[in-house]
Design an enzyme around this catalytic site. Sequence first.
Site, mmCIF file in Angstrom:
data_model
loop_
_atom_site.group_PDB
_atom_site.id
_atom_site.type_symbol
_atom_site.label_atom_id
_atom_site.label_comp_id
_atom_site.label_asym_id
_atom_site.label_seq_id
_atom_site.Cartn_x
_atom_site.Cartn_y
_atom_site.Cartn_z
ATOM 1 N N LYS A 53 0.835 -1.201 0.000
ATOM 2 C CA LYS A 53 0.000 0.000 0.000
ATOM 3 C C LYS A 53 0.872 1.255 0.000
ATOM 4 O O LYS A 53 0.624 2.198 -0.751
ATOM 5 C CB LYS A 53 -0.962 -0.026 1.197
ATOM 6 C CG LYS A 53 -2.074 -1.060 1.012
ATOM 7 C CD LYS A 53 -2.793 -1.440 2.298
ATOM 8 C CE LYS A 53 -3.722 -2.633 2.023
ATOM 9 N NZ LYS A 53 -4.343 -3.206 3.250
ATOM 10 N N GLN A 97 -4.453 -1.990 9.634
ATOM 11 C CA GLN A 97 -4.349 -3.284 8.952
ATOM 12 C C GLN A 97 -5.017 -4.389 9.773
ATOM 13 O O GLN A 97 -4.712 -4.567 10.949
ATOM 14 C CB GLN A 97 -2.866 -3.621 8.696
ATOM 15 C CG GLN A 97 -2.648 -4.903 7.926
ATOM 16 C CD GLN A 97 -3.206 -4.870 6.510
ATOM 17 O OE1 GLN A 97 -3.054 -3.890 5.785
ATOM 18 N NE2 GLN A 97 -3.897 -5.931 6.101
ATOM 19 N N ASP A 120 -10.709 3.261 4.249
ATOM 20 C CA ASP A 120 -10.788 1.809 4.087
ATOM 21 C C ASP A 120 -12.211 1.305 4.358
ATOM 22 O O ASP A 120 -12.497 0.118 4.211
ATOM 23 C CB ASP A 120 -9.791 1.148 5.055
ATOM 24 C CG ASP A 120 -9.442 -0.270 4.648
ATOM 25 O OD1 ASP A 120 -9.502 -0.571 3.445
ATOM 26 O OD2 ASP A 120 -9.110 -1.079 5.539
#
Lengths: 288, 288
Positions: A53, A97, A120
């Site tokens: 990323k 994450q 996200d």
Amino acid sequence: MNPLILDGRKVAQSVKDELMAQICELKGKGVTPKLATILVGNDEASKTYVQMKANTCHKLGMESERVFLPEETTTDELLDVIQRLNSDHQVHGILLQHPVPSHIDERKAFDEIALEKDVDGVTSHGFGATTFQLGAYPCCTPAAILQVIDYYNLELEGKHAVIIGRSPILGKPVSMMLLNRNATVTICHSRTENLDQIVKQADVVVAAVGRPKFVKGEWLKEGSIVLDAGYNPGNIGDADYESCYPKSSAITPVPGGIGPVTISMLLKHTVEAAQRQLNTTKTHSNVS
Amino acid sequence: MNPLILDGRKVAQSVKDELMAQICELKGKGVTPKLATILVGNDEASKTYVQMKANTCHKLGMESERVFLPEETTTDELLDVIQRLNSDHQVHGILLQHPVPSHIDERKAFDEIALEKDVDGVTSHGFGATTFQLGAYPCCTPAAILQVIDYYNLELEGKHAVIIGRSPILGKPVSMMLLNRNATVTICHSRTENLDQIVKQADVVVAAVGRPKFVKGEWLKEGSIVLDAGYNPGNIGDADYESCYPKSSAITPVPGGIGPVTISMLLKHTVEAAQRQLNTTKTHSNVS
């Protein structure tokens, strides 16, 4: 006619091409979109994802901030880090994450992310705001599925979409997004009876179950569209590609299908967040 | 065997009986659960609804505060009122009566309600938190549907539930709630093709479409359960009771089905909000 292979790498490239122009424009205005990633613990796969990323950020000319926290981090310590990033005006998007170590309250941590930085799409508020079409950033894998659909101009209106899986970051949001695009939506899961008969009715099948080669070609209606969001060890999808391919009219391969589009959606949302912040700042300075 | 008529009045009474004991206990601790209702404008039906809610509050020994705002109220003025009620520690639940005059941004007003006081389950955050089972208060009509299901011990696990309607306060939340109870869920709407064939597969049908007598008995599978959340002018449901009754194994009448349970869910949520506030206060004083 041969089934159409939905090429996620091509879709991802088209997203990135657009992003590069937008990032360039933003930089001209003095703003560099910045994504903060948080990794807790030592999971090797997670390290790789976070690295990928950050790398993609830099390739596109964006900034990234990578926060690494030790395995023994507490929920409260993680919340502190998120709060710090929430109030950092240089940071436009925050990614925590998944998964975090099991002693951490992951849901609490996700929901601590400010809605406007939840690029996200993991907050419960963001899920609600996505469902009600209020401009929140949807989860990236569902967003990637929609991006592929739109890139190939696949019709959703009135179609029957069957989603296999109901997770908070995939099955549930993609169901709501397809519903908002006027598909009739059926959500299936581990307790569903006669799954094959339900899948048989689908014009569009979204495989989001997390089990390798789970969806069989013999379950499919002739000419259905298969969107495989699975990504199991060994680069294996949730659909059995070999048997699904001949029955479908269009299908995403694994790898090279939904996966590559997912990261580009994360960056797209981060760029949008930077644009919105700029617009908000402008409005404020006009007012003052 | 004759179909079971699901008696909403009986369900509502059982909820209220439980509530009265809880309210009594709360009062013993110095807390009287209080619901604030906001009515904007002069809609006669809305006035009646708000009146009914306040009356039921008082019957159960709860308090209510009724805020009436003129038709010309702006969104900002409404937001101010909501903020005032959000910060009033005597108020445990806030209900903004739908619909507000068309010049008001209803969604913005709904979403201004503090999550912990959103006893009517209208905020987008509350929808997300309900979907992810985080303890938010769900919308009252979906909650009433689940309450009827539970009162009569109707089985949901693995059953196919077909929801007709996808509104933010009914179709969408009830879909997510049934999904969380392990039903396989299909969500249909105005663009759905072959609706009758989809309904034919349902073990449970939720009629939430807002059109009188829309669901026909001939669409039903023999022995299905019909839950009618419709409430059209003249006390007419969304299901055609006459033709649906003989095909069903259980059915809610209109009136006397889901309707009466809805208000009792609103009060149940308000009492829960008061209990939680009390517990939070306790925890804080233990800490200090």
